[in-house]
Design an enzyme around this catalytic site. Structure first.
Site, PDB file in Angstrom:
ATOM      1  N   ARG A 239      65.035  20.227  10.949  1.00 48.81           N
ATOM      2  CA  ARG A 239      64.369  18.961  11.234  1.00 48.81           C
ATOM      3  C   ARG A 239      62.947  19.054  10.713  1.00 48.81           C
ATOM      4  NH1 ARG A 239      68.662  17.323  11.972  1.00 48.81           N
ATOM      5  NH2 ARG A 239      69.576  16.211  13.744  1.00 48.81           N
ATOM      6  N   GLU A 268      61.398  10.086   9.023  1.00 51.46           N
ATOM      7  CA  GLU A 268      62.375   9.683   7.994  1.00 51.46           C
ATOM      8  C   GLU A 268      62.674   8.202   8.151  1.00 51.46           C
ATOM      9  OE1 GLU A 268      65.710  12.308   8.501  1.00 51.46           O
ATOM     10  OE2 GLU A 268      64.556  14.055   7.881  1.00 51.46           O
ATOM     11  N   HIS A 287      68.039  13.900   3.653  1.00 48.81           N
ATOM     12  CA  HIS A 287      68.783  14.317   4.851  1.00 48.81           C
ATOM     13  C   HIS A 287      70.300  14.183   4.648  1.00 48.81           C
ATOM     14  CE1 HIS A 287      68.359  14.779   9.492  1.00 48.81           C
ATOM     15  NE2 HIS A 287      69.453  15.385   9.028  1.00 48.81           N
TER      16      HIS A 287
HETATM   17  P1  NAP Z   1      73.170  26.207  16.739  1.00 52.85           P
HETATM   18  O1  NAP Z   1      74.483  26.854  16.497  1.00 52.85           O
HETATM   19  O2  NAP Z   1      72.801  25.790  18.091  1.00 52.85           O
HETATM   20  O3  NAP Z   1      72.052  27.144  16.085  1.00 52.85           O
HETATM   21  C1  NAP Z   1      70.716  27.030  16.362  1.00 52.85           C
HETATM   22  C2  NAP Z   1      70.143  28.438  16.443  1.00 52.85           C
HETATM   23  O4  NAP Z   1      68.732  28.335  16.600  1.00 52.85           O
HETATM   24  C3  NAP Z   1      70.681  29.228  17.643  1.00 52.85           C
HETATM   25  O5  NAP Z   1      71.119  30.484  17.195  1.00 52.85           O
HETATM   26  C4  NAP Z   1      69.496  29.309  18.567  1.00 52.85           C
HETATM   27  O6  NAP Z   1      69.418  30.516  19.307  1.00 52.85           O
HETATM   28  C5  NAP Z   1      68.345  29.269  17.593  1.00 52.85           C
HETATM   29  N1  NAP Z   1      67.100  28.865  18.255  1.00 52.85           N
HETATM   30  C6  NAP Z   1      66.905  27.890  19.155  1.00 52.85           C
HETATM   31  N2  NAP Z   1      65.629  27.845  19.550  1.00 52.85           N
HETATM   32  C7  NAP Z   1      64.996  28.837  18.876  1.00 52.85           C
HETATM   33  C8  NAP Z   1      63.679  29.300  18.849  1.00 52.85           C
HETATM   34  N3  NAP Z   1      62.735  28.746  19.611  1.00 52.85           N
HETATM   35  N4  NAP Z   1      63.387  30.339  18.049  1.00 52.85           N
HETATM   36  C9  NAP Z   1      64.344  30.917  17.302  1.00 52.85           C
HETATM   37  N5  NAP Z   1      65.605  30.512  17.270  1.00 52.85           N
HETATM   38  C10 NAP Z   1      65.942  29.475  18.046  1.00 52.85           C
HETATM   39  O7  NAP Z   1      73.073  24.859  15.847  1.00 52.85           O
HETATM   40  P2  NAP Z   1      73.670  24.589  14.406  1.00 52.85           P
HETATM   41  O8  NAP Z   1      74.969  23.891  14.531  1.00 52.85           O
HETATM   42  O9  NAP Z   1      73.589  25.828  13.582  1.00 52.85           O
HETATM   43  O10 NAP Z   1      72.588  23.524  13.887  1.00 52.85           O
HETATM   44  C11 NAP Z   1      71.236  23.922  13.740  1.00 52.85           C
HETATM   45  C12 NAP Z   1      70.335  22.751  13.425  1.00 52.85           C
HETATM   46  O11 NAP Z   1      70.520  22.333  12.088  1.00 52.85           O
HETATM   47  C13 NAP Z   1      70.573  21.491  14.246  1.00 52.85           C
HETATM   48  O12 NAP Z   1      69.887  21.538  15.477  1.00 52.85           O
HETATM   49  C14 NAP Z   1      70.017  20.403  13.354  1.00 52.85           C
HETATM   50  O13 NAP Z   1      68.649  20.183  13.664  1.00 52.85           O
HETATM   51  C15 NAP Z   1      70.112  20.986  11.962  1.00 52.85           C
HETATM   52  N6  NAP Z   1      71.104  20.300  11.117  1.00 52.85           N
HETATM   53  C16 NAP Z   1      70.657  19.653  10.004  1.00 52.85           C
HETATM   54  C17 NAP Z   1      71.558  19.056   9.171  1.00 52.85           C
HETATM   55  C18 NAP Z   1      71.088  18.357   7.932  1.00 52.85           C
HETATM   56  O14 NAP Z   1      71.698  17.372   7.547  1.00 52.85           O
HETATM   57  N7  NAP Z   1      70.067  18.832   7.281  1.00 52.85           N
HETATM   58  C19 NAP Z   1      72.934  19.069   9.461  1.00 52.85           C
HETATM   59  C20 NAP Z   1      73.349  19.733  10.604  1.00 52.85           C
HETATM   60  C21 NAP Z   1      72.419  20.346  11.423  1.00 52.85           C
HETATM   61  P3  NAP Z   1      70.369  30.878  20.564  1.00 52.85           P
HETATM   62  O15 NAP Z   1      71.631  31.363  19.950  1.00 52.85           O
HETATM   63  O16 NAP Z   1      69.620  31.924  21.281  1.00 52.85           O
HETATM   64  O17 NAP Z   1      70.550  29.588  21.319  1.00 52.85           O
HETATM   65  C1  GLV Z   2      72.211  16.405  11.074  1.00 49.29           C
HETATM   66  O1  GLV Z   2      71.064  16.527  10.760  1.00 49.29           O
HETATM   67  C2  GLV Z   2      72.761  16.924  12.283  1.00 49.29           C
HETATM   68  O2  GLV Z   2      71.999  17.373  13.129  1.00 49.29           O
HETATM   69  O3  GLV Z   2      73.990  16.872  12.396  1.00 49.29           O
END
Ligand code: NAP
Ligand code: GLV
Ligand code: GLV
Length: 325
Positions: A239, A268, A287
């Site tokens: 983000r 955005e 995005h």
């Molecule tokens: P996830 O599985 O929840 O992974 C997030 C990771 O970040 C977890 O391992 C979490 O640690 C860690 N984390 C949380 N707070 C933290 C902190 N303060 N310091 C260090 N690490 C921290 O989520 P995901 O499915 O991989 O998605 C991650 C993010 O990608 C989403 O939240 C979203 O913002 C973004 N995203 C963007 C797009 C796009 O279109 N660009 C698409 C999808 C997602 P723990 O394991 O300890 O909880």
């Molecule tokens: C996209 O940014 C998502 O969080 O799925």
């Protein structure tokens, strides 16, 4: 019995709404690219049992307090920083997202962005289309390598781990920083847990995939960019709010880092006059992390199932506030 009422805040593939329409009366904001005006959203929320939302909709405490019938908010995204989950929990409203179904698609895009930035792919494609290619040259549009370089992943969750898997295929040295240790990824992909301060100094590619929270807001500050290698490339696919964008602009202007690949921005959408777009070594995308047709269908279907489940009194597949059930 009267059917529950569900409001969908953007036109989504109709196929994904079939199970929802069987169970509920469904009304859809008819535009695909234009968000629902706040006033319309507030009016709809007042009568809705369920809301099918986009990451661009702000579902805050004010809206939640004016939604007496609301039982579920299902976001078409895995990120949920646009929703006040605490306020929802207080009112007994389930909040759902779309994890897993978009993991590989988003990891593909993140790695493509890394490659595009490192190897100057967008710039090179524009060069040829602009008719600038007159000769082959030894250092013409020469970028920086990806293979055998060090990648530092900040946020080693589902998508971070999937990016690490791709990095492993490119023989990269994998460092990661995360709130908790991920021993499974360390073993499977030979990734090394590294404190944040060390990771930013050691990495050739710094890739952020941590969610936007109070803890991660503006975590990439002026000081952080200063400590990166001058050859470092910063990739953000989480983000925009995790980055101090003014600091990043300054770091690029003063050549403190070598480039940035950005799929997300603080506010955005951004216009062509955004300060970060002035740099030739910035690859900016609107995005599109999870934007493959297959995955967007899967996400929409999951969001629909989440709503139907909650309205039926069943536990949804992707529930963010466990305390509700
Ligand atoms: P996830 O599985 O929840 O992974 C997030 C990771 O970040 C977890 O391992 C979490 O640690 C860690 N984390 C949380 N707070 C933290 C902190 N303060 N310091 C260090 N690490 C921290 O989520 P995901 O499915 O991989 O998605 C991650 C993010 O990608 C989403 O939240 C979203 O913002 C973004 N995203 C963007 C797009 C796009 O279109 N660009 C698409 C999808 C997602 P723990 O394991 O300890 O909880
Ligand atoms: C996209 O940014 C998502 O969080 O799925
Ligand atoms: C480049 O095309 C080469 O043959 O090295």
């Amino acid at each position: 019995m009267e059917k529950p009422y569900v409001y969908v805040t953007r036109r989504v593939p109709e196929e994904a709404l079939i199970p929802l329409r069987e169970y509920a009366e469904v009304n859809v904001w008819p535009k695909e690219e234009e968000p629902v005006p706040l006033q319309v959203l507030l009016e709809e929320a007042k009568k809705a049992d369920g809301l099918f939302t986009m990451l661009s909709d702000q579902i805050d405490a004010e809206l939640i307090e004016q939604a007496p019938k609301l039982k579920v908010v299902a976001n078409l995204a895995v990120g949920f920083d646009n929703i006040d989950v605490e306020a929802a929990s207080k009112h007994g409203i389930a909040v759902c997202n779309t994890p897993d179904v978009l993991t590989d698609t988003t990891a593909d895009l993140t790695f493509a962005l890394l490659m595009a930035t490192g190897r100057r792919i967008v710039e090179s494609a524009e060069y040829i289309k602009d008719g600038k290619w007159k000769n082959w040259g030894p250092l013409l549009l020469a970028g920086t390598d990806i293979h055998h370089k060090t990648i530092g992943i900040v946020g080693m969750g589902r998508i971070g781990s999937a990016v690490a898997k791709r990095a492993s295929g490119f023989d990269m040295n994998i460092l990661y920083y995360n709130r908790s240790r991920k021993e499974d990824v360390e073993k499977a992909l030979d990734a090394t847990y590294t404190p944040f301060d060390e990771l930013i100094e050691m990495s050739d590619y710094i890739v952020c995939l941590a969610p936007l929270t109070d803890e991660t807001k503006n975590m990439f500050t002026e000081n952080v960019f200063k400590r990166m290698k001058p050859s470092a490339i910063f990739i953000n696919a989480s983000r925009g709010g995790v980055v101090d964008e003014e600091a990043l602009t300054k770091a690029l202007a003063e050549k403190e880092i070598a480039g940035a690949g950005l799929d997300v921005f603080k506010e955005e959408p951004i216009g062509a006059d955004h300060p970060l777009l002035q740099f030739r070594n910035v690859v900016a995308l609107p995005h599109i992390g999870s934007a493959s047709v297959e995955t967007r269908y899967d996400m929409a279907k999951l969001a629909s199932r989440n709503i139907v489940n909650v309205l039926r009194g069943e536990r949804p597949e992707a529930l963010l506030n466990e305390e509700i059930f």
